[in-house]
Design a protein around this motif. Structure first.
Motif, mmCIF file in Angstrom:
data_model
loop_
_atom_site.group_PDB
_atom_site.id
_atom_site.type_symbol
_atom_site.label_atom_id
_atom_site.label_comp_id
_atom_site.label_asym_id
_atom_site.label_seq_id
_atom_site.Cartn_x
_atom_site.Cartn_y
_atom_site.Cartn_z
ATOM 1 N N UNK A 155 -7.562 17.083 -38.285
ATOM 2 C CA UNK A 155 -7.337 17.172 -36.847
ATOM 3 C C UNK A 155 -7.357 18.629 -36.377
ATOM 4 N N UNK A 156 -6.634 19.490 -37.098
ATOM 5 C CA UNK A 156 -6.569 20.904 -36.733
ATOM 6 C C UNK A 156 -7.963 21.532 -36.760
ATOM 7 N N UNK A 157 -8.699 21.294 -37.853
ATOM 8 C CA UNK A 157 -10.025 21.904 -37.999
ATOM 9 C C UNK A 157 -10.995 21.379 -36.946
ATOM 10 N N UNK A 158 -10.908 20.088 -36.638
ATOM 11 C CA UNK A 158 -11.818 19.492 -35.657
ATOM 12 C C UNK A 158 -11.577 20.074 -34.264
ATOM 13 N N UNK A 159 -10.314 20.137 -33.844
ATOM 14 C CA UNK A 159 -9.991 20.698 -32.529
ATOM 15 C C UNK A 159 -10.352 22.181 -32.485
ATOM 16 N N UNK A 160 -10.076 22.890 -33.573
ATOM 17 C CA UNK A 160 -10.368 24.327 -33.641
ATOM 18 C C UNK A 160 -11.862 24.582 -33.474
ATOM 19 N N UNK A 161 -12.701 23.804 -34.163
ATOM 20 C CA UNK A 161 -14.150 23.977 -34.059
ATOM 21 C C UNK A 161 -14.650 23.649 -32.656
ATOM 22 N N UNK A 162 -14.072 22.629 -32.031
ATOM 23 C CA UNK A 162 -14.469 22.291 -30.660
ATOM 24 C C UNK A 162 -14.121 23.421 -29.691
ATOM 25 N N UNK A 163 -12.936 23.987 -29.874
ATOM 26 C CA UNK A 163 -12.496 25.055 -28.972
ATOM 27 C C UNK A 163 -13.363 26.300 -29.113
ATOM 28 N N UNK A 164 -13.847 26.567 -30.321
ATOM 29 C CA UNK A 164 -14.684 27.754 -30.527
ATOM 30 C C UNK A 164 -16.036 27.626 -29.829
ATOM 31 N N UNK A 188 -4.947 24.507 -31.182
ATOM 32 C CA UNK A 188 -5.228 23.448 -32.172
ATOM 33 C C UNK A 188 -3.955 22.957 -32.845
ATOM 34 N N UNK A 189 -2.953 23.806 -32.923
ATOM 35 C CA UNK A 189 -1.703 23.422 -33.571
ATOM 36 C C UNK A 189 -0.930 22.389 -32.745
ATOM 37 N N UNK A 190 -1.143 22.356 -31.417
ATOM 38 C CA UNK A 190 -0.400 21.431 -30.541
ATOM 39 C C UNK A 190 -0.721 19.967 -30.861
ATOM 40 N N UNK A 191 -2.015 19.541 -30.908
ATOM 41 C CA UNK A 191 -2.286 18.140 -31.284
ATOM 42 C C UNK A 191 -1.832 17.796 -32.700
ATOM 43 N N UNK A 192 -1.878 18.791 -33.608
ATOM 44 C CA UNK A 192 -1.394 18.532 -34.973
ATOM 45 C C UNK A 192 0.104 18.255 -34.956
ATOM 46 N N UNK A 193 0.849 19.005 -34.151
ATOM 47 C CA UNK A 193 2.288 18.783 -34.023
ATOM 48 C C UNK A 193 2.581 17.421 -33.403
ATOM 49 N N UNK A 194 1.825 17.066 -32.355
ATOM 50 C CA UNK A 194 2.030 15.766 -31.706
ATOM 51 C C UNK A 194 1.697 14.620 -32.662
ATOM 52 N N UNK A 195 0.613 14.783 -33.418
ATOM 53 C CA UNK A 195 0.231 13.736 -34.373
ATOM 54 C C UNK A 195 1.304 13.556 -35.440
ATOM 55 N N UNK A 196 1.895 14.653 -35.887
ATOM 56 C CA UNK A 196 2.972 14.588 -36.877
ATOM 57 C C UNK A 196 4.151 13.792 -36.319
ATOM 58 N N UNK A 197 4.490 14.021 -35.048
ATOM 59 C CA UNK A 197 5.589 13.274 -34.407
ATOM 60 C C UNK A 197 5.228 11.801 -34.243
ATOM 61 N N UNK A 198 3.989 11.536 -33.805
ATOM 62 C CA UNK A 198 3.566 10.159 -33.558
ATOM 63 C C UNK A 198 3.507 9.337 -34.830
#
Length: 677
Positions: A244-253, A267-277
């Protein structure tokens, strides 16, 4: 930090496994050892090593003292309410189904208003969600393990040391902000979206990968994925967060003028949310902490180190909750991280002649070596723990992970995209359909692997001891950081592979010897009772009550048994037959006379009816059935099982009613306790 974190963890482990007096003795020994190291350092003897030794001893001693202090100030205070009535008020942190109309709540609050404690509550279901307030009166109970589920250790790792049961609770809906409530509702929404848009086995697999919830995954499918060696994909861990982190990071670049540092932070924000979910599992939190520290090196212009990051993760997870150290998910997660982050690079460099930083045309060779070596190293570092945790372990995991984890990764990315555009019509269904296509070949391969039982090693066959020792030896041998000569490194690596292959051969021979013996096993767990009679390749199951397929399946898998000659179903024959048929090929079913018809049985198994007073001849045993009494005669020795409470008598002696195995060999009976609840 690696020395500090792992030494502290060693101290915690010593404190958890030893009493107060042995722990005090160990603290004194460590203090003396640290003093000797300090004195050696003062005299200039190996300065670096003596400092390291002193730090390790001090951190281990601190770990022992910290764990004992936590035990007496937190654990003992909560455990003191076992058997006592109390009033509890707190907040719901988790909800799961318990069957029938009962629900399991995990709660965080206080007992009688003065003792902070997290507890497990069994109560009727209600319209509520995590974050809501709850109050009730109940009597405290200790959390105990069963044969099929180690409840005590599971909840203890999560800081829960007490349970209660209540028929009436008061729930107050709380509208204040709660990250867990948002994550819980999002998880439910995604699960329903997958069920509606995809469904089937692919939907169940994708739901497990995206939410960590395996409630919809059948036991048969779960077993098949573990046989394939890809069962870990259903537990949210490092691979999910990294993807998830790598995918979002590559999209943002891809966004113009987007720098690497802002992209990492976002990119760390969706990873944090996914961890909670996904329920904030300990292994997921470990992965999140490592992800944060490994990428923090970019901000501080320093190269991150895997072992140091693991040491920091140990401290971050065990300081608030020392017993988290014993969580099986955390142990497997740490082992995998060590394998891929420390062992694999060292082994790859031992084999590869060039440098990873050579021109791109020369790095292909490095990658071709690194991929299979990394898969093998992860497998070997995880294997010793997996043998002790699981009933059976896949031996083809290093190969299948290379082939099928990329497909699972593609399914994960498609699922993430579906979740991201869930508010747009049609698009989520399209992405989920693509994810289902990636899941199909994985499930097809899992079905094949589940039929070829040579691909798995049963941990309870006795072979586990040989394999665990070989895997541990191999890990030590293949870590070649101190071997400078590359030819010697390769020799050591080849020797380690040979040792592992030899151990597999020895374990296979030992397993066959185990299958050649005759044994009667009595299983009693949570009101369910069954008897399993094994001799060579012949196995019969006598289900004395309903609900026995889970505990019988656990025993049979640990012995490498996947086909049954016969199953006798004394209670609930229709539902019990369906449960057994999903996991085992069965030649025949014996059912009480007049209870069901042959059409009610799944598959092509033959059905025989019996009545009280019947005698069943299994070839290597006879079983006389009289109402609730079963008399088994094996090798001339009679074993009597009476009632659903499992009163067992053999040779005129009373036997324990816990899960027990009786081995018949050379006219003698050897009793072996499997589980003592």
């Amino acid at each position: 930090m690696a020395y500090v974190g792992f030494s502290f963890a060693a101290g915690l482990f010593i404190a958890m496994t030893a009493g107060d007096i042995p722990s005090a003795v160990m603290i004194a020994v460590l203090a003396v050892a640290s003093g000797i190291s300090a004195a050696a350092h003062a005299k200039g003897i190996s300065p670096a090593r003596t400092v390291t030794a002193a730090v390790c001893c001090i951190c281990a001693a601190v770990g022992i003292m910290y764990c004992k202090a936590y035990e007496h100030t937190v654990y003992d205070r909560a455990a003191a309410y076992i058997g006592s009535a109390f009033h509890y008020s707190g907040r719901i942190t988790g909800i799961s189904e318990a069957g029938s109309d009962r629900v399991i709540y995990t709660l965080k609050g206080s007992i009688n208003g003065n003792t902070p404690a997290s507890i497990v509550l069994y109560a009727p279901g209600a319209d509520c969600s995590p974050g809501d307030d709850i109050t009730f009166y109940a009597k405290g109970k200790g959390i105990t393990d069963s044969y099929t589920f180690p409840a005590e250790s599971y909840y203890k790792c999560r800081g829960i040391y007490l349970c209660a049961e209540a028929n009436s609770v008061t729930i107050t809906h709380n509208d204040s902000f709660s990250a867990k409530r948002i994550a819980y509702r999002f998880e439910k929404y995604i699960s329903s979206l997958i069920g509606y848009s995809l469904g089937g086995r692919e939907g169940d697999m994708l739901t497990a990968m995206l939410t960590g919830s395996r409630s919809g995954v059948s036991e048969q499918m779960k077993t098949a994925l573990y046989h394939l060696g890809c069962g870990h994909i259903m537990a949210v861990s490092g691979i999910h967060l990294t993807v998830l982190f790598a995918f979002v990071y590559r999209l943002l670049l891809l966004i113009p003028h987007m720098g690497k540092k802002p992209a990492m932070l976002i990119s760390f924000i969706p990873a944090l949310f996914f961890c909670c979910a996904s329920g904030m599992s300990i292994s997921a939190v470990r992965a999140l902490i490592m992800l944060a520290f490994l990428n923090a090196g970019t901000f501080f212009m320093r190269k991150s180190d895997t072992m140091n990051t693991l040491g920091i993760s140990v401290l971050a997870l065990t300081l608030p909750m020392p017993y988290a150290l014993l969580d099986s998910g955390l142990i497997l997660s740490f082992a995998g991280a060590i394998g891929i982050g420390a062992v694999a690079p060292a082994v790859t460099n031992a084999i590869y002649d060039g440098s990873e930083h050579e021109p791109k045309e020369n790095r292909l060779k490095y990658r071709l070596i690194n991929i299979p070596v990394s898969s093998l190293c992860v497998y070997l570092t995880v294997f010793p723990a997996a043998v002790l945790i699981f009933d059976e372990v896949s031996v083809i995991s290093p190969i299948t992970n290379i082939l099928f984890v990329p497909l699972c990764t593609a399914a994960l990315i498609s699922g993430f995209l579906a979740a991201a555009v869930s508010f747009i019509p049609v698009l989520p269904t399209a992405f989920l359909t693509i994810a289902g296509l990636f899941c199909k070949p994985v499930l097809a391969a899992a079905d094949i692997a589940s039929e070829v039982h040579l691909f798995t090693l049963p941990s309870g066959s006795g072979a586990a001891r040989y394999i665990t020792a070989a895997a541990g030896l191999m890990i030590i041998l293949i870590y070649p950081s101190r071997i400078k000569d590359k030819a010697l490194r390769r020799l050591v690596f080849a020797a380690a592979l040979t040792a592992s292959a030899s151990a597999l051969l020895i374990s296979g021979i030992y397993r066959q010897r185990q299958l050649d013996r005759t044994a009667l096993t009595y299983l009693y767990d949570s009101g369910s009772a069954a008897v399993i009679v094994c001799s060579g390749k012949n196995t019969s199951v006598f289900a004395l009550t309903g609900g026995t397929s889970g505990m019988c399946g656990k025993y049979l898998r640990s012995r490498g048994i996947y086909s049954l000659d016969m199953i006798l179903l004394a209670k609930r024959p229709a539902s019990s037959a369906a449960e057994y048929s999903r996991g085992y090929v069965t030649a025949s079913f014996f059912v009480p006379e007049g209870m069901i018809s042959a059409d009610d049985l799944p598959g092509s198994a033959e059905m025989y009816e019996y009545r009280s007073g019947a005698v069943i001849d299994g070839g290597y045993y006879t079983a006389a059935i009289n109402d609730n009494a079963f008399v088994f005669t094996i090798n001339g020795t009679s074993v009597t099982v009476s009632g659903t409470e499992g009163d067992i008598v053999y040779k005129g002696e009373n036997a324990d009613t816990a899960c027990t195995e009786y081995i018949f060999e050379n006219d003698t009976v050897t009793e072996r306790m499997i589980f003592d609840g």
